[in-house]
Design an enzyme around this catalytic site. Sequence first.
Site, PDB file in Angstrom:
ATOM      1  N   SER A 100       0.841  -1.196   0.000  1.00 50.80           N
ATOM      2  CA  SER A 100       0.000   0.000   0.000  1.00 50.80           C
ATOM      3  C   SER A 100       0.880   1.252   0.000  1.00 50.80           C
ATOM      4  O   SER A 100       2.062   1.171  -0.353  1.00 50.80           O
ATOM      5  CB  SER A 100      -0.942  -0.026   1.210  1.00 50.80           C
ATOM      6  OG  SER A 100      -1.929   0.978   1.093  1.00 50.80           O
ATOM      7  N   ASN A 101       0.339   2.385   0.385  1.00 49.85           N
ATOM      8  CA  ASN A 101       1.130   3.617   0.458  1.00 49.85           C
ATOM      9  C   ASN A 101       0.606   4.480   1.603  1.00 49.85           C
ATOM     10  O   ASN A 101      -0.367   4.125   2.260  1.00 49.85           O
ATOM     11  CB  ASN A 101       1.098   4.361  -0.883  1.00 49.85           C
ATOM     12  CG  ASN A 101      -0.314   4.720  -1.290  1.00 49.85           C
ATOM     13  OD1 ASN A 101      -0.978   5.523  -0.650  1.00 49.85           O
ATOM     14  ND2 ASN A 101      -0.805   4.093  -2.356  1.00 49.85           N
ATOM     15  N   HIS A 102       1.243   5.631   1.830  1.00 51.61           N
ATOM     16  CA  HIS A 102       0.948   6.456   3.007  1.00 51.61           C
ATOM     17  C   HIS A 102      -0.202   7.456   2.826  1.00 51.61           C
ATOM     18  O   HIS A 102      -0.379   8.326   3.667  1.00 51.61           O
ATOM     19  CB  HIS A 102       2.196   7.232   3.432  1.00 51.61           C
ATOM     20  CG  HIS A 102       3.271   6.355   3.988  1.00 51.61           C
ATOM     21  ND1 HIS A 102       3.109   5.649   5.155  1.00 51.61           N
ATOM     22  CD2 HIS A 102       4.500   6.049   3.523  1.00 51.61           C
ATOM     23  CE1 HIS A 102       4.208   4.957   5.383  1.00 51.61           C
ATOM     24  NE2 HIS A 102       5.062   5.181   4.407  1.00 51.61           N
ATOM     25  N   ALA A 136      -4.602   7.671  -4.163  1.00 52.69           N
ATOM     26  CA  ALA A 136      -3.253   7.203  -4.481  1.00 52.69           C
ATOM     27  C   ALA A 136      -3.372   5.718  -4.801  1.00 52.69           C
ATOM     28  O   ALA A 136      -3.187   4.857  -3.944  1.00 52.69           O
ATOM     29  CB  ALA A 136      -2.319   7.439  -3.296  1.00 52.69           C
TER      30      ALA A 136
END
Length: 226
Positions: A29-31, A96
């Site tokens: 995943s991402n932030h 995102a």
Amino acid sequence: LESGLLAGKKVVITAGPTREAIDPVRYISNHSSGKMGFALAAAAAEAGATVTLIAGPVHLPTPERVQRVDVITARDMHTAAMEHTEGSDLFIGCAAVADYRPETIAESKIKKDPNSPDQTLDIKLVRNPDVVASVAAKDNRPFVIGFAAETHNVIEYAQDKLKRKKLDLIIANDVSDTSIGFNSEENAVTLVGADFEETLDKCSKRQLAGHLIELIAQQYNLQTSN
Ligand code: C5P
């Protein structure tokens, strides 16, 4: 923010990260916090729009008068976006989205072999669908707005992305400045169109969302009145 600015308009917004499973307990995943997309959804609702917010896994309350659709993966987000943009007027791709996902999801937890000298593990990744570009490629497409988070040549890359993904507007975000953007409370952006550019100075994501919805409504009205 004028309350009737988007009255009668149907707005769909994606927000947050997506999550791509590796095995039953792990993911890529991402932030992304989802804050900018949720603030845009709140502002669009305040402007009188009917808002559908397609949200990846985030810890944020649903803004008032916003219909929320929760998704996990990029492919789920793609399906939800294609469905909910039927008959919509505006689409804002703020999520995102993970560009890649593991080609296969292991059925059981991947174990490390304590007796193996091998220090690496290969996971093959495959491309995910581009949600905003897919919405922009639809027949009877809504007015489409994307985001461009860049560390350098911000406006140039945003203009390139605008053309390549066939967007109407793109919100360019300089993420080399860590006090703004990803996971932060504040942001500063430039709204870019084919022959339009306006920079909004650093302020809270809520305030910025209000300004952005005003500018987006202006540009949308200009295009649809032609
Ligand atoms: O190509 P890049 O990821 O920089 O483009 C950012 C824009 O494209 C954002 O609006 C983002 O929401 C959207 N995007 C998408 N689906 C993807 C990748 C990006 O909708 N798979």
